[in-house]
Design a protein around this motif. Structure first.
Motif, mmCIF file in Angstrom:
data_model
loop_
_atom_site.group_PDB
_atom_site.id
_atom_site.type_symbol
_atom_site.label_atom_id
_atom_site.label_comp_id
_atom_site.label_asym_id
_atom_site.label_seq_id
_atom_site.Cartn_x
_atom_site.Cartn_y
_atom_site.Cartn_z
ATOM 1 N N LEU A 41 12.567 -10.293 -29.972
ATOM 2 C CA LEU A 41 11.587 -9.446 -29.758
ATOM 3 C C LEU A 41 12.408 -8.215 -28.829
ATOM 4 C CD1 LEU A 41 8.515 -11.157 -28.852
ATOM 5 C CD2 LEU A 41 8.975 -9.546 -30.746
ATOM 6 N N LYS A 42 13.164 -8.738 -27.940
ATOM 7 C CA LYS A 42 14.152 -7.996 -27.052
ATOM 8 C C LYS A 42 14.886 -7.173 -28.015
ATOM 9 C CE LYS A 42 17.251 -7.852 -23.207
ATOM 10 N NZ LYS A 42 18.062 -8.857 -22.068
ATOM 11 N N LYS A 43 15.586 -7.494 -28.829
ATOM 12 C CA LYS A 43 16.539 -6.715 -29.850
ATOM 13 C C LYS A 43 15.412 -5.904 -30.715
ATOM 14 C CE LYS A 43 19.957 -7.386 -33.344
ATOM 15 N NZ LYS A 43 20.528 -8.390 -34.377
ATOM 16 N N ALA A 44 14.547 -6.308 -31.101
ATOM 17 C CA ALA A 44 13.551 -5.220 -31.898
ATOM 18 C C ALA A 44 13.146 -4.205 -31.138
ATOM 19 C CB ALA A 44 12.381 -6.286 -32.552
ATOM 20 N N THR A 45 12.780 -4.349 -29.716
ATOM 21 C CA THR A 45 12.235 -3.190 -29.271
ATOM 22 C C THR A 45 13.496 -2.385 -28.677
ATOM 23 O OG1 THR A 45 10.817 -4.765 -28.007
ATOM 24 C CG2 THR A 45 11.282 -2.816 -26.801
ATOM 25 N N HIS A 46 14.602 -2.838 -28.398
ATOM 26 C CA HIS A 46 15.685 -2.207 -28.245
ATOM 27 C C HIS A 46 16.204 -1.232 -29.460
ATOM 28 C CE1 HIS A 46 19.509 -0.659 -26.723
ATOM 29 N NE2 HIS A 46 20.103 -1.087 -27.659
ATOM 30 N N GLU A 47 15.853 -2.056 -30.648
ATOM 31 C CA GLU A 47 16.344 -0.823 -32.203
ATOM 32 C C GLU A 47 15.086 0.061 -32.088
ATOM 33 O OE1 GLU A 47 16.384 -3.878 -34.951
ATOM 34 O OE2 GLU A 47 18.443 -4.735 -34.345
ATOM 35 N N ALA A 48 13.884 -0.284 -31.800
ATOM 36 C CA ALA A 48 12.789 0.486 -32.016
ATOM 37 C C ALA A 48 12.955 1.961 -31.003
ATOM 38 C CB ALA A 48 11.216 0.128 -31.830
ATOM 39 N N LEU A 49 13.445 1.630 -29.848
ATOM 40 C CA LEU A 49 13.468 2.567 -28.967
ATOM 41 C C LEU A 49 14.786 3.687 -29.248
ATOM 42 C CD1 LEU A 49 12.644 0.785 -25.664
ATOM 43 C CD2 LEU A 49 11.212 2.394 -26.570
ATOM 44 N N LYS A 50 15.562 2.952 -29.992
ATOM 45 C CA LYS A 50 16.757 3.747 -30.215
ATOM 46 C C LYS A 50 16.418 4.731 -31.456
ATOM 47 C CE LYS A 50 21.638 3.279 -31.472
ATOM 48 N NZ LYS A 50 22.608 2.193 -31.737
ATOM 49 N N ALA A 51 15.576 4.093 -32.554
ATOM 50 C CA ALA A 51 15.179 4.714 -33.584
ATOM 51 C C ALA A 51 14.305 6.021 -33.034
ATOM 52 C CB ALA A 51 14.368 3.761 -34.417
ATOM 53 N N LEU A 52 13.289 5.849 -32.093
ATOM 54 C CA LEU A 52 12.601 6.586 -31.410
ATOM 55 C C LEU A 52 13.442 7.967 -30.895
ATOM 56 C CD1 LEU A 52 9.662 7.846 -31.104
ATOM 57 C CD2 LEU A 52 9.768 6.515 -28.906
ATOM 58 N N GLU A 53 14.368 7.270 -30.101
ATOM 59 C CA GLU A 53 15.078 8.494 -29.487
ATOM 60 C C GLU A 53 15.919 9.379 -30.615
ATOM 61 O OE1 GLU A 53 19.360 8.653 -26.837
ATOM 62 O OE2 GLU A 53 17.927 6.957 -26.815
ATOM 63 N N GLU A 54 16.235 8.907 -31.747
ATOM 64 C CA GLU A 54 16.988 9.323 -32.609
ATOM 65 C C GLU A 54 16.147 10.532 -33.309
ATOM 66 O OE1 GLU A 54 18.687 6.500 -35.366
ATOM 67 O OE2 GLU A 54 20.511 6.151 -33.703
ATOM 68 N N GLU A 55 14.779 9.935 -33.623
ATOM 69 C CA GLU A 55 13.919 10.717 -34.180
ATOM 70 C C GLU A 55 13.296 12.043 -33.598
ATOM 71 O OE1 GLU A 55 12.068 10.738 -37.362
ATOM 72 O OE2 GLU A 55 13.774 9.261 -37.866
ATOM 73 N N GLU A 56 13.386 11.757 -31.971
ATOM 74 C CA GLU A 56 12.989 12.866 -31.278
ATOM 75 C C GLU A 56 14.315 13.936 -31.140
ATOM 76 O OE1 GLU A 56 12.309 10.794 -27.231
ATOM 77 O OE2 GLU A 56 10.240 10.625 -28.012
ATOM 78 N N LYS A 57 15.362 13.482 -31.188
ATOM 79 C CA LYS A 57 16.628 14.432 -31.330
ATOM 80 C C LYS A 57 16.341 15.389 -32.545
ATOM 81 C CE LYS A 57 20.144 11.841 -28.389
ATOM 82 N NZ LYS A 57 21.230 10.876 -28.573
#
Length: 64
Positions: A41-57
């Motif tokens: 779950l920690k890894k999935a959350t990290h990946e989701a936050l990274k994907a969100l950051e890329e989408e925001e950029k």
């Protein structure tokens, strides 16, 4: 049923709710060792936050 916290009037007249009675993340103890599910779950959350950051950029700041 508990009574709801009221609003507090600040200097400019905006009413703000008092959320100081609610627990914060730091109020909970960290587990000594993470289970396999927690690691996943920690890894999935990290990946989701990274994907969100890329989408925001890419598209700008999100509304949510």
């Amino acid at each position: 049923m508990s009574k709801k916290k009221g609003t507090i009037e600040n200097s400019n007249g905006n009413g703000l709710r008092d959320y100081s009675h609610l627990p914060r993340a730091k109020d909970f103890k960290k587990p000594k060792k993470l289970t396999a599910l927690q690691k996943e779950l920690k890894k999935a959350t990290h990946e989701a936050l990274k994907a969100l950051e890329e989408e925001e950029k890419k598209y700008g700041i999100s509304v949510a």
